[in-house]
Scaffold this active site. Structure first.
Site, PDB file in Angstrom:
ATOM      1  N   TYR A 163       0.826  -1.214   0.000  1.00 55.23           N
ATOM      2  CA  TYR A 163       0.000   0.000   0.000  1.00 55.23           C
ATOM      3  C   TYR A 163       0.856   1.259   0.000  1.00 55.23           C
ATOM      4  O   TYR A 163       2.017   1.247   0.403  1.00 55.23           O
ATOM      5  CB  TYR A 163      -0.959   0.012   1.200  1.00 55.23           C
ATOM      6  CG  TYR A 163      -0.279   0.201   2.538  1.00 55.23           C
ATOM      7  CD1 TYR A 163       0.196  -0.883   3.259  1.00 55.23           C
ATOM      8  CD2 TYR A 163      -0.109   1.479   3.072  1.00 55.23           C
ATOM      9  CE1 TYR A 163       0.814  -0.711   4.482  1.00 55.23           C
ATOM     10  CE2 TYR A 163       0.509   1.665   4.302  1.00 55.23           C
ATOM     11  CZ  TYR A 163       0.975   0.563   5.004  1.00 55.23           C
ATOM     12  OH  TYR A 163       1.586   0.743   6.215  1.00 55.23           O
ATOM     13  N   CYS A 164       0.243   2.345  -0.487  1.00 62.21           N
ATOM     14  CA  CYS A 164       0.854   3.677  -0.421  1.00 62.21           C
ATOM     15  C   CYS A 164      -0.285   4.672  -0.219  1.00 62.21           C
ATOM     16  O   CYS A 164      -1.428   4.279   0.016  1.00 62.21           O
ATOM     17  CB  CYS A 164       1.663   3.974  -1.677  1.00 62.21           C
ATOM     18  SG  CYS A 164       0.676   3.930  -3.188  1.00 62.21           S
ATOM     19  N   THR A 165      -0.006   5.971  -0.335  1.00 65.04           N
ATOM     20  CA  THR A 165      -0.996   6.998   0.002  1.00 65.04           C
ATOM     21  C   THR A 165      -2.282   6.901  -0.824  1.00 65.04           C
ATOM     22  O   THR A 165      -3.373   6.856  -0.288  1.00 65.04           O
ATOM     23  CB  THR A 165      -0.379   8.404  -0.187  1.00 65.04           C
ATOM     24  OG1 THR A 165       0.914   8.402   0.399  1.00 65.04           O
ATOM     25  CG2 THR A 165      -1.240   9.468   0.445  1.00 65.04           C
TER      26      THR A 165
END
Ligand SMILES: [Zn+2]
Ligand SMILES: [Zn+2]
Length: 242
Positions: A112-114
């Site tokens: 995951y990321c932003t």
């Protein structure tokens, strides 16, 4: 250019982007890799926020949750039990993966990321390594997940790249003041302009150190006040005003 783009909304008390600039770029976030090594067209499966919860809640023994963001981002908010690589920029991510390939062997890896942008490449890179049993990424990243589940498996605040710096998700405070180590997650930049260190500082230490990161920087600006950085434009995250 904008057709098919998943626009995401979030609110601020004032202008979070005081200047609007639209640039055409080859890459939104630079990973410094040729396309074929992390081909976004071959990026692994996206899980919806609901599917993310199903996966995590089923507690498979071979699940690894991997944060693809930089250290100052995960310091104030992250998924519970996530692996948080100590990287300063996204360009360091592929090297982290190369150095830790064994950790991901035969595992299910949820990345995951932003907002899901970096994972289009990061997850494709992991997938192309061919060691993990399964690679997933979160559709719309933390942003979409916390819209659905603010009290879910993501704890703390979501770091954003605008004047707000973070958006509040839940009451958990994961970060610590650099100076006194109290639980805190308010970022500032050192008042000594040539230093400009981006760091977490509690209100007490802001006052004691005049907004500086260290005694050395306090001394610099007390002898050379012209070296102070200008005040930043402030905008705070607010919940949907509707
Ligand atoms: Zn402090
Ligand atoms: Zn400093």
């Amino acid at each position: 250019y904008f057709s098919g783009i998943d626009f995401k909304h979030s609110y601020a008390s004032g202008p979070a982007f005081p200047k609007l600039r639209v640039l055409l770029r080859d890459e939104i976030v630079n990973i410094s890799l040729p396309t074929e090594k992390a081909d976004p067209k071959k990026t692994p499966k996206h899980l919806t926020p609901e599917e993310v919860n199903q996966l995590i809640d089923s507690k498979p023994e071979d699940l690894i949750i991997l944060d693809t963001r930089n250290d100052y981002e995960w310091e104030v908010g992250a998924f519970e039990d996530a692996i948080k690589p100590p990287i300063k920029t996204f360009r360091e991510f592929p090297e982290y993966v190369d150095d830790h390939l064994d950790d991901y062997k035969d595992k299910q890896v949820l990345m995951y990321c932003t907002g899901g942008i970096r994972c289009e490449r990061a997850a494709a890179y992991m997938e192309a390594k061919g060691v993990a049993k399964k690679v997933y990424q979160i559709e719309g990243g933390i942003h979409r997940y916390i819209e659905k589940f603010p009290e879910g498996h993501f704890r703390g605040k979501n770091y954003v790249f605008d004047a707000r710096i973070v958006t509040k998700v839940n009451d958990d405070i994961l970060g610590h003041c650099l100076i006194c180590n109290e639980a805190n997650d308010d970022y500032t930049n050192c008042m000594n302009a040539p230093c400009n260190k981006h760091f977490i500082c509690c209100p007490n230490c802001i006052e004691k150190f005049n907004g500086c990161c260290s005694k050395e920087c306090v001394e610099v600006i007390s002898s050379r006040p012209e070296q102070k950085r200008p005040e930043f434009l402030k905008a705070d995250y607010i919940e949907n005003p509707k």
